[in-house]
Design a protein around this motif. Structure first.
Motif, PDB file in Angstrom:
ATOM      1  N   UNK A 174       0.783  -1.227   0.000  1.00 21.43           N
ATOM      2  CA  UNK A 174       0.000   0.000   0.000  1.00 21.43           C
ATOM      3  C   UNK A 174       0.814   1.277   0.000  1.00 21.43           C
ATOM      4  N   UNK A 175       2.117   1.208  -0.309  1.00 20.95           N
ATOM      5  CA  UNK A 175       2.944   2.399  -0.205  1.00 20.95           C
ATOM      6  C   UNK A 175       2.534   3.463  -1.215  1.00 20.95           C
ATOM      7  N   UNK A 176       2.122   3.049  -2.402  1.00 19.78           N
ATOM      8  CA  UNK A 176       1.709   4.044  -3.397  1.00 19.78           C
ATOM      9  C   UNK A 176       0.454   4.766  -2.939  1.00 19.78           C
ATOM     10  N   UNK A 177      -0.446   4.037  -2.315  1.00 21.46           N
ATOM     11  CA  UNK A 177      -1.661   4.653  -1.794  1.00 21.46           C
ATOM     12  C   UNK A 177      -1.316   5.636  -0.680  1.00 21.46           C
ATOM     13  N   UNK A 178      -0.409   5.224   0.200  1.00 18.68           N
ATOM     14  CA  UNK A 178      -0.002   6.086   1.306  1.00 18.68           C
ATOM     15  C   UNK A 178       0.614   7.385   0.816  1.00 18.68           C
ATOM     16  N   UNK A 179       1.334   7.304  -0.285  1.00 16.98           N
ATOM     17  CA  UNK A 179       2.007   8.482  -0.803  1.00 16.98           C
ATOM     18  C   UNK A 179       1.137   9.294  -1.763  1.00 16.98           C
TER      19      UNK A 179
ATOM     20  N   UNK B  65       8.913  13.298   2.319  1.00 19.87           N
ATOM     21  CA  UNK B  65       9.951  14.317   2.455  1.00 19.87           C
ATOM     22  C   UNK B  65      11.338  13.752   2.170  1.00 19.87           C
ATOM     23  N   UNK B  66      11.609  12.566   2.686  1.00 19.94           N
ATOM     24  CA  UNK B  66      12.931  11.963   2.471  1.00 19.94           C
ATOM     25  C   UNK B  66      13.146  11.625   1.000  1.00 19.94           C
ATOM     26  N   UNK B  67      12.109  11.142   0.347  1.00 14.86           N
ATOM     27  CA  UNK B  67      12.246  10.823  -1.075  1.00 14.86           C
ATOM     28  C   UNK B  67      12.437  12.088  -1.911  1.00 14.86           C
ATOM     29  N   UNK B  68      11.730  13.136  -1.561  1.00 15.66           N
ATOM     30  CA  UNK B  68      11.830  14.377  -2.344  1.00 15.66           C
ATOM     31  C   UNK B  68      13.190  15.048  -2.194  1.00 15.66           C
ATOM     32  N   UNK B  69      13.803  14.954  -1.045  1.00 16.85           N
ATOM     33  CA  UNK B  69      15.064  15.662  -0.832  1.00 16.85           C
ATOM     34  C   UNK B  69      16.296  14.823  -1.161  1.00 16.85           C
TER      35      UNK B  69
ATOM     36  N   UNK C 235       2.231  11.014   9.943  1.00 16.89           N
ATOM     37  CA  UNK C 235       3.630  11.415  10.121  1.00 16.89           C
ATOM     38  C   UNK C 235       4.572  10.477   9.357  1.00 16.89           C
ATOM     39  N   UNK C 236       4.248   9.175   9.379  1.00 15.33           N
ATOM     40  CA  UNK C 236       5.045   8.212   8.617  1.00 15.33           C
ATOM     41  C   UNK C 236       5.015   8.556   7.131  1.00 15.33           C
ATOM     42  N   UNK C 237       3.828   8.811   6.638  1.00 13.75           N
ATOM     43  CA  UNK C 237       3.661   9.094   5.216  1.00 13.75           C
ATOM     44  C   UNK C 237       4.435  10.346   4.815  1.00 13.75           C
ATOM     45  N   UNK C 238       4.359  11.368   5.649  1.00 13.70           N
ATOM     46  CA  UNK C 238       5.040  12.616   5.323  1.00 13.70           C
ATOM     47  C   UNK C 238       6.554  12.461   5.417  1.00 13.70           C
TER      48      UNK C 238
END
Length: 530
Positions: free
Chosen positions: A450-455, A511-515, A504-507
């Motif tokens: 479900x990671x794509x859904x979470x993001x 954030x980590x992926x974007x930076x 908070x997990x999702x964000x």
């Protein structure tokens, strides 16, 4: 950077922005080119070099301003229990009190006059002059799958350093199926057979010059070769992040009835290397593979936090990986550290006493599987005749025997740190093959829970568009790889499939992926879109 199809084979690239692209952007660029040409979209991924299993890598150490760890081949590791003085302390892990290999091989020879089995050994190759090499090492069948060495024998060359990884393939191969040695080879410590399954025919496959680096395509090619050569067991004391090509090849081996045993992986509890993942790595994380974990001489886990005593100062700080709980259901512990470790790095020295890591545990588990398969060969074949086209049952019969016979009493929290228990090779021979209650293991995939859904990506990637489905699987693979290499994301490797993620997990993930400079621009574009 080569681009691979879903089977791990190189394909021609259509790169419009140059080779300076992030490897995953190069893969997406290829997919875009295929779509523009009206081709059917197919999964593609970069041929990555995995730098996860070991931090004893000269490039890594130099980047961290660290010195190479010095080893004294006459000393055991100080942080971990070592065998008591005694006649068999050099091969203590093979004895009846521990993994029972001496007893198991004796029982095998009483039933089978000329035992044989082909075992594929995937590692850094072998050093041809070591006196303890397996007597049935099939040198003419050995192959290197390193680029530039294709078609050559799987010959490893010692660098002359004292890194644990140097000569890694020789050391793990000898633990698996080493032959007889004399006192002159062991500094008067031992004379006799050193391998856990010394009768096995070993096919060596060299996929890396060092255990610290694994090329995606090299493992794929080696496993495919092992299948074609009729190997029944695979031993690989390496690990890394998952790829689609790895998953597909593991599924192919499982369908062919091959028992694949790979290392759970190692982590460190001190220094910069604490950043490495502490959960079980791939391929061991897949249910169709047996994950080899570690248990020490005192029958306590090869994990610092699980041990009663406090570690001493100095010595090695490496430990075995474990978890999450759903992965430990297909894990099995074998003895490490302070087992012998074959070496050719010092003139006149053929063994050290400080072998460690789940590298040492893996060939022991593979050897037990080889002994059991040889002991019950006829019975297994009779069962398989009833189920044509279902060779996977052979793997499940092996797992059932090894798991059912494992020692689950020496350490009460074995499910957390060890898996199904501690390997007992002779006890496994008391568990005959059965066609009852065999359940096909879950397919190896790189799909995330479900990671794509979470993001917030799933809705944009859903629908009838087949290209979106391919793109989504590529994103999932890249994110899963990032979860292994980015310390801030490694906590998610401990999550279970049904765990509920917080906002908070999702964000944090987003954030980590974007930076991260390691993440593809294509994934960032999707993550940043409103």
């Amino acid at each position: 950077m080569e681009i691979l199809d879903k089977f791990g084979k190189p394909i021609p690239r259509i790169i419009t922005k140059g080779d300076e692209l992030n490897p995953w952007d190069a893969a997406h660029d290829y997919l875009d080119g295929e779509l523009a040409a009206g081709q059917k979209p197919e999964f593609v991924e970069p041929d990555l070099r995995h730098r996860i299993f070991s931090a004893q890598d000269p490039e890594y150490l130099a980047s961290q301003n660290l010195d190479l760890e010095a080893f004294d081949e006459n000393e055991y590791l100080k942080n971990w229990p070592r065998p008591d003085d005694g006649t068999d302390r050099f091969v203590w892990h093979l004895t009846d009190k521990y993994s029972e290999f001496f007893k198991a091989n004796k029982r095998l020879l009483e039933k089978v006059k000329d035992p044989w089995i082909k075992v594929g050994h995937i590692d850094t190759g072998f050093q041809p002059d070591h006196p303890a090499l397996p007597k049935n090492l099939m040198k003419d069948k050995s192959r290197s799958f390193i680029k530039g060495e294709e078609g050559k024998q799987a010959i490893d060359v010692a660098s002359g350093t004292k890194l644990e990884q140097d000569g890694h393939g020789t050391a793990t191969m000898i633990l698996l199926a080493g032959g007889s040695v004399g006192n002159s080879h062991t500094s008067d410590n031992y004379s006799g057979v050193v391998g856990a399954a010394p009768f096995a025919e070993i096919i060596s496959m060299r996929i890396s010059e060092t255990v610290a680096l694994i090329q995606t395509s090299s493992f794929v090619d080696a496993l495919e070769y092992a299948i074609s050569e009729g190997c029944e067991v695979i031993s690989m004391s390496m690990a890394g992040a998952p790829t689609k090509a790895w998953a597909n090849m593991v599924n192919k081996a499982y369908a062919a009835g091959i028992t694949v045993v790979t290392a759970a992986g190692n982590s460190w509890f001190e220094g910069p290397r604490k950043a490495l993942p502490k959960t079980i790595l791939y391929p061991a994380r897949w249910e169709r593979v047996i994950a080899a974990t570690g248990v020490a001489y005192d029958n306590l886990p090869y994990v610092l936090k699980a041990r009663i005593q406090t570690k001493s100062e100095g010595g090695e700080t490496m430990q075995g990986n474990f978890g999450p709980a759903d992965v430990m259901t297909h894990a099995l512990a074998a003895y490490t550290p302070n087992v012998f470790w074959a070496t050719m790095n010092d003139a006149g020295k053929y063994f050290r006493l400080d072998g460690g890591g789940t590298s040492s545990a893996t060939p022991q588990v593979a050897a037990a599987a080889a002994i059991w398969l040889t002991y019950y060969r006829n019975e297994i074949n009779e069962i398989l005749k009833k189920f044509p086209g279902e060779k996977w049952r052979k793997v499940e019969m092996v797992k059932n025997a090894l798991f059912a016979s494992a020692d689950r009493h020496s350490y009460p929290l074995h499910k957390i740190y060890l898996g199904r228990g501690i390997l007992k090779a002779d006890q496994a021979l008391t568990v005959p093959p059965s066609e009852e209650n065999l359940v096909k293991a879950k397919e190896a995939t790189v799909n995330l829970w479900g990671i794509l859904d979470l993001l917030g990506l799933l809705l944009r990637l859903k629908g009838e568009n087949e290209a979106n489905e391919v793109r989504g699987e590529m994103f999932q693979t890249e994110i899963l790889q990032q979860m292994h290499t980015n310390p801030a994301l490694q906590k998610f490797l401990e999550y279970h499939e049904n765990d509920i993620w917080s906002d908070a997990d999702r964000e944090l993930m987003r954030e980590e992926l974007l930076k991260s400079p390691e993440v593809s621009q294509k994934l960032k574009e999707y993550l940043a879109a409103e």
